[in-house]
Design a protein around this motif. Sequence first.
Motif, PDB file in Angstrom:
ATOM      1  N   GLU A 140       0.852  -1.204   0.087  1.00 14.87           N
ATOM      2  CA  GLU A 140       0.218   0.155   0.043  1.00 14.87           C
ATOM      3  C   GLU A 140       1.034   1.235  -0.009  1.00 14.87           C
ATOM      4  O   GLU A 140       0.793   2.160  -0.763  1.00 14.87           O
ATOM      5  N   ALA A 141       1.991   1.303   0.778  1.00 16.09           N
ATOM      6  CA  ALA A 141       2.736   2.536   0.917  1.00 16.09           C
ATOM      7  C   ALA A 141       3.629   2.650  -0.480  1.00 16.09           C
ATOM      8  O   ALA A 141       3.583   3.640  -0.814  1.00 16.09           O
ATOM      9  N   ALA A 142       3.913   1.561  -1.096  1.00 20.71           N
ATOM     10  CA  ALA A 142       4.643   1.729  -2.212  1.00 20.71           C
ATOM     11  C   ALA A 142       3.594   1.975  -3.435  1.00 20.71           C
ATOM     12  O   ALA A 142       4.157   2.921  -4.372  1.00 20.71           O
ATOM     13  N   GLY A 143       2.525   1.769  -3.413  1.00 16.52           N
ATOM     14  CA  GLY A 143       1.572   2.104  -4.333  1.00 16.52           C
ATOM     15  C   GLY A 143       1.137   3.795  -4.171  1.00 16.52           C
ATOM     16  O   GLY A 143       1.108   4.463  -4.973  1.00 16.52           O
ATOM     17  N   LYS A 144       1.113   4.191  -2.887  1.00 10.71           N
ATOM     18  CA  LYS A 144       0.837   5.721  -2.956  1.00 10.71           C
ATOM     19  C   LYS A 144       1.884   6.469  -3.218  1.00 10.71           C
ATOM     20  O   LYS A 144       1.998   7.626  -3.776  1.00 10.71           O
TER      21      LYS A 144
ATOM     22  N   GLU B  27       4.260   5.459  -5.400  1.00 11.90           N
ATOM     23  CA  GLU B  27       4.438   5.507  -6.901  1.00 11.90           C
ATOM     24  C   GLU B  27       3.225   6.659  -7.559  1.00 11.90           C
ATOM     25  O   GLU B  27       3.436   7.404  -8.261  1.00 11.90           O
ATOM     26  N   ALA B  28       2.148   6.630  -7.006  1.00  3.50           N
ATOM     27  CA  ALA B  28       1.126   7.560  -7.299  1.00  3.50           C
ATOM     28  C   ALA B  28       1.514   8.939  -7.011  1.00  3.50           C
ATOM     29  O   ALA B  28       1.300  10.067  -8.118  1.00  3.50           O
ATOM     30  N   LEU B  29       2.394   9.169  -5.975  1.00  3.79           N
ATOM     31  CA  LEU B  29       2.553  10.758  -5.602  1.00  3.79           C
ATOM     32  C   LEU B  29       3.897  11.004  -6.755  1.00  3.79           C
ATOM     33  O   LEU B  29       3.883  11.988  -7.282  1.00  3.79           O
ATOM     34  N   VAL B  30       4.481  10.062  -6.932  1.00  2.00           N
ATOM     35  CA  VAL B  30       5.708  10.452  -7.976  1.00  2.00           C
ATOM     36  C   VAL B  30       5.195  10.737  -9.395  1.00  2.00           C
ATOM     37  O   VAL B  30       5.486  11.483 -10.079  1.00  2.00           O
ATOM     38  N   ARG B  31       4.128   9.916  -9.637  1.00  2.00           N
ATOM     39  CA  ARG B  31       3.733   9.950 -11.091  1.00  2.00           C
ATOM     40  C   ARG B  31       2.847  11.302 -11.245  1.00  2.00           C
ATOM     41  O   ARG B  31       2.999  12.067 -12.084  1.00  2.00           O
ATOM     42  N   GLU B  32       2.151  11.718 -10.252  1.00  2.00           N
ATOM     43  CA  GLU B  32       1.433  13.077 -10.076  1.00  2.00           C
ATOM     44  C   GLU B  32       2.510  14.120 -10.187  1.00  2.00           C
ATOM     45  O   GLU B  32       2.226  15.116 -10.953  1.00  2.00           O
ATOM     46  N   ALA B  33       3.706  14.036  -9.496  1.00  2.00           N
ATOM     47  CA  ALA B  33       4.637  15.184  -9.487  1.00  2.00           C
ATOM     48  C   ALA B  33       5.207  15.377 -10.796  1.00  2.00           C
ATOM     49  O   ALA B  33       5.637  16.370 -11.465  1.00  2.00           O
ATOM     50  N   LEU B  34       5.601  14.139 -11.587  1.00  2.00           N
ATOM     51  CA  LEU B  34       6.305  13.967 -12.837  1.00  2.00           C
ATOM     52  C   LEU B  34       5.341  14.590 -13.597  1.00  2.00           C
ATOM     53  O   LEU B  34       5.747  15.486 -14.618  1.00  2.00           O
ATOM     54  N   HIS B  35       4.043  14.212 -13.851  1.00  2.18           N
ATOM     55  CA  HIS B  35       2.963  14.603 -14.459  1.00  2.18           C
ATOM     56  C   HIS B  35       2.835  16.345 -14.265  1.00  2.18           C
ATOM     57  O   HIS B  35       2.708  17.163 -15.425  1.00  2.18           O
ATOM     58  N   THR B  36       2.795  16.992 -13.069  1.00  7.16           N
ATOM     59  CA  THR B  36       2.880  18.211 -12.875  1.00  7.16           C
ATOM     60  C   THR B  36       3.974  18.808 -13.529  1.00  7.16           C
ATOM     61  O   THR B  36       3.936  20.021 -14.404  1.00  7.16           O
ATOM     62  N   LEU B  37       5.070  18.366 -13.264  1.00 13.19           N
ATOM     63  CA  LEU B  37       6.477  19.111 -13.853  1.00 13.19           C
ATOM     64  C   LEU B  37       6.457  19.089 -15.549  1.00 13.19           C
ATOM     65  O   LEU B  37       6.815  19.850 -16.073  1.00 13.19           O
ATOM     66  N   THR B  38       5.798  17.692 -15.830  1.00 14.21           N
ATOM     67  CA  THR B  38       6.013  17.608 -17.408  1.00 14.21           C
ATOM     68  C   THR B  38       5.006  18.595 -18.188  1.00 14.21           C
ATOM     69  O   THR B  38       5.210  19.311 -19.139  1.00 14.21           O
TER      70      THR B  38
END
Length: 105
Positions: free
Chosen positions: A43-47, A49-60
């Motif tokens: 569960e922590a790994a999923g959270k 990963e979602a946080l990193v994906r969101e940050a990457l999307h925002t920066l992109t």
Amino acid sequence: MKLIRLVVVFAVGYVLGAQAGRRRYDQIRDIATRVGDDPRVQEAAGKAEALVREALHTLTDAEDGTGAAPAGHSSTRGSTWPEHPDAHVEVPQDEVVYSAGPAGR
């Protein structure tokens, strides 16, 4: 005779050490597998990963100009590194601090 004795002692030490090392390796591997399979860790790994994906999307989006840049940042200032189309990291030049040490020394 001393050389044969040295070789035998070395061989026995090597075999015993290798067996002990293998047992410890197996023990560490088993612990790591159990920890990795724990639902709380999953569960922590999923959270994360979602946080990193969101940050990457925002920066992109900020880099492409299709979205808002993070607070206090603009995609027009600073530089990016590395020069790979899928990996952009903004380094605002006005936030970079160069220091040769304490002033006056």
